[in-house]
Design a protein around this motif. Structure first.
Motif, PDB file in Angstrom:
ATOM      1  N   LYS A  67       0.730  -1.129  -0.178  1.00  0.00           N
ATOM      2  CA  LYS A  67      -0.022  -0.079  -0.091  1.00  0.00           C
ATOM      3  C   LYS A  67       0.947   1.237  -0.001  1.00  0.00           C
ATOM      4  O   LYS A  67       1.875   1.313   0.758  1.00  0.00           O
ATOM      5  CB  LYS A  67      -0.906  -0.063   1.152  1.00  0.00           C
ATOM      6  CG  LYS A  67      -1.914  -1.076   1.306  1.00  0.00           C
ATOM      7  CD  LYS A  67      -2.801  -1.269   2.581  1.00  0.00           C
ATOM      8  CE  LYS A  67      -3.712  -2.669   2.258  1.00  0.00           C
ATOM      9  NZ  LYS A  67      -4.309  -2.825   3.391  1.00  0.00           N
ATOM     10  N   LYS A  72      -7.827   0.923   3.666  1.00  0.00           N
ATOM     11  CA  LYS A  72      -8.591   0.130   2.390  1.00  0.00           C
ATOM     12  C   LYS A  72      -8.958   1.275   1.402  1.00  0.00           C
ATOM     13  O   LYS A  72      -8.928   2.499   1.527  1.00  0.00           O
ATOM     14  CB  LYS A  72      -9.960  -0.374   2.771  1.00  0.00           C
ATOM     15  CG  LYS A  72      -9.719  -1.936   3.771  1.00  0.00           C
ATOM     16  CD  LYS A  72     -11.125  -2.245   3.857  1.00  0.00           C
ATOM     17  CE  LYS A  72     -10.775  -3.858   4.864  1.00  0.00           C
ATOM     18  NZ  LYS A  72     -12.084  -4.632   4.952  1.00  0.00           N
ATOM     19  N   ILE A  73      -8.983   0.378  -0.041  1.00  0.00           N
ATOM     20  CA  ILE A  73      -9.507   1.515  -0.940  1.00  0.00           C
ATOM     21  C   ILE A  73     -11.000   1.199  -1.158  1.00  0.00           C
ATOM     22  O   ILE A  73     -11.499   0.068  -0.613  1.00  0.00           O
ATOM     23  CB  ILE A  73      -8.719   1.122  -2.293  1.00  0.00           C
ATOM     24  CG1 ILE A  73      -8.969  -0.175  -2.806  1.00  0.00           C
ATOM     25  CG2 ILE A  73      -7.218   1.690  -2.202  1.00  0.00           C
ATOM     26  CD1 ILE A  73     -10.250  -0.507  -3.644  1.00  0.00           C
ATOM     27  N   GLU A  96     -14.832   4.966   2.830  1.00  0.00           N
ATOM     28  CA  GLU A  96     -16.064   4.100   2.664  1.00  0.00           C
ATOM     29  C   GLU A  96     -16.955   4.567   1.626  1.00  0.00           C
ATOM     30  O   GLU A  96     -17.318   5.658   1.622  1.00  0.00           O
ATOM     31  CB  GLU A  96     -17.035   4.390   3.860  1.00  0.00           C
ATOM     32  CG  GLU A  96     -16.259   3.709   5.399  1.00  0.00           C
ATOM     33  CD  GLU A  96     -16.065   2.035   4.914  1.00  0.00           C
ATOM     34  OE1 GLU A  96     -17.095   1.549   4.480  1.00  0.00           O
ATOM     35  OE2 GLU A  96     -14.968   1.491   5.187  1.00  0.00           O
ATOM     36  N   SER A  97     -17.114   3.357   0.755  1.00  0.00           N
ATOM     37  CA  SER A  97     -17.544   4.124  -0.549  1.00  0.00           C
ATOM     38  C   SER A  97     -19.179   4.592  -0.630  1.00  0.00           C
ATOM     39  O   SER A  97     -19.207   5.529  -1.493  1.00  0.00           O
ATOM     40  CB  SER A  97     -17.576   2.611  -1.494  1.00  0.00           C
ATOM     41  OG  SER A  97     -18.207   1.673  -0.828  1.00  0.00           O
TER      42      SER A  97
HETATM   43  N1  LIG Z   1     -16.594  -0.982   3.309  1.00  0.00           N
HETATM   44  C1  LIG Z   1     -15.372  -0.596   2.495  1.00  0.00           C
HETATM   45  C2  LIG Z   1     -14.870  -1.783   1.973  1.00  0.00           C
HETATM   46  C3  LIG Z   1     -13.614  -1.463   1.030  1.00  0.00           C
HETATM   47  C4  LIG Z   1     -12.947  -2.866   0.773  1.00  0.00           C
HETATM   48  O1  LIG Z   1     -13.042  -3.783   1.369  1.00  0.00           O
HETATM   49  N2  LIG Z   1     -11.766  -2.620   0.062  1.00  0.00           N
HETATM   50  C5  LIG Z   1     -10.852  -3.467  -0.203  1.00  0.00           C
HETATM   51  C6  LIG Z   1     -10.654  -3.689  -1.734  1.00  0.00           C
HETATM   52  S1  LIG Z   1     -12.106  -4.307  -2.427  1.00  0.00           S
HETATM   53  C7  LIG Z   1      -9.422  -3.208   0.421  1.00  0.00           C
HETATM   54  O2  LIG Z   1      -9.010  -2.155   0.320  1.00  0.00           O
HETATM   55  N3  LIG Z   1      -8.606  -4.094   0.914  1.00  0.00           N
HETATM   56  C8  LIG Z   1      -7.596  -4.095   1.462  1.00  0.00           C
HETATM   57  C9  LIG Z   1      -7.202  -4.856   2.688  1.00  0.00           C
HETATM   58  O3  LIG Z   1      -8.124  -5.207   3.363  1.00  0.00           O
HETATM   59  O4  LIG Z   1      -6.011  -4.697   2.938  1.00  0.00           O
HETATM   60  C10 LIG Z   1     -16.051   0.524   1.394  1.00  0.00           C
HETATM   61  O5  LIG Z   1     -17.266   0.277   1.157  1.00  0.00           O
HETATM   62  O6  LIG Z   1     -15.418   1.189   0.940  1.00  0.00           O
END
Ligand SMILES: N[C@@H](CCC(=O)N[C@@H](CS)C(=O)NCC(=O)O)C(=O)O
Length: 221
Positions: free
Chosen positions: A41, A54-55, A67-68
């Motif tokens: 990252k 997270k993205i 948070e999307s």
């Molecule tokens: N609830 C979050 C979920 C985001 C999410 O799960 N992102 C994943 C990719 S799809 C991520 O960044 N995962 C990296 C990690 O968990 O380290 C949203 O709606 O933005």
């Protein structure tokens, strides 16, 4: 608003990231797309989303929105003068739209993930849950072209990204969405006709290849 800086930290197969790509495209907001390597990252991602790391992250004039679903609402509020409206104007309808987006987040992701990460009885149960969840969503859609009625909006944006994963879900779950939930597929195809959606979603075979690599990594292949 003049001199705006909008950056999206994203990862191409993310159905969460797709929500922001679609919302920004609908509002015709120019932004810089930055692809993240989630195994390594970037310092910017860690700085902008220190809690979840997270993205997607939307960065608007240097400030992060994580948070999307929250970010889609933010886009709607900040650029409310730009058509189209992504959320209904009536408070009750808005609450309903949020309810369904919440339902999608609480149910669909986990059931979908279990379709390609489990085997045997657990996978059969996931398939049943997944199809049941789609049928509930078909019920909410009813005979309308989009979840909010005549125009494409919030719930459509929250849900349509999953469609790019359906070929992978169907391949490993061994079922046909079209046979089980034809109304859902008709809705998805309708959404795919929109430029904002078509250009924001990766091709289904590309996602399938991505999932195959993940399965190899997890020792499932
Ligand atoms: N609830 C979050 C979920 C985001 C999410 O799960 N992102 C994943 C990719 S799809 C991520 O960044 N995962 C990296 C990690 O968990 O380290 C949203 O709606 O933005």
């Amino acid at each position: 608003m003049a001199n705006e800086e909008v950056i999206l930290l994203d990862f191409w197969p993310s159905m969460f990231g797709m929500r922001l790509r679609i919302a920004l495209a609908e509002k015709e907001i120019k932004y810089e797309y930055k692809e993240e390597d989630l195994r390594n990252k970037s310092p910017l991602l860690l700085q902008m989303n220190p809690i979840h790391k997270k993205i997607p992250v939307l960065i608007h004039n240097g400030k992060p929105i994580c948070e999307s679903i929250i970010a889609v609402e933010y886009i709607e509020e900040v650029w409310k003068d730009k058509a189209p409206n992504l959320l209904p104007s009536d408070p009750y309808d808005r609450a309903q739209a949020r309810f369904w987006a919440d339902y999608i987040d609480k149910k669909l992701y986990d059931f979908g993930r279990k379709l390609w990460t489990t085997k045997g009885e657990e996978q059969e149960a996931a398939k049943k849950d997944f199809i049941e969840c789609l049928k509930v969503l078909e019920g909410a859609l009813g005979d309308k072209p989009y979840f909010g009625g005549e125009s494409f909006g919030f719930v459509d944006i929250a849900l349509i990204g999953y469609y790019s994963w359906f070929y992978a879900y169907e391949t490993f779950g061994n079922f046909s969405t079209e046979a089980e939930c034809p109304k859902f597929v008709a809705w998805a195809k309708r959404c795919m006709q929109r430029e904002s959606v078509a250009k924001s979603l990766p091709d289904q075979p590309k996602v399938l290849e991505f999932v195959k690599v993940l399965r190899q990594k997890f020792g499932l292949e």
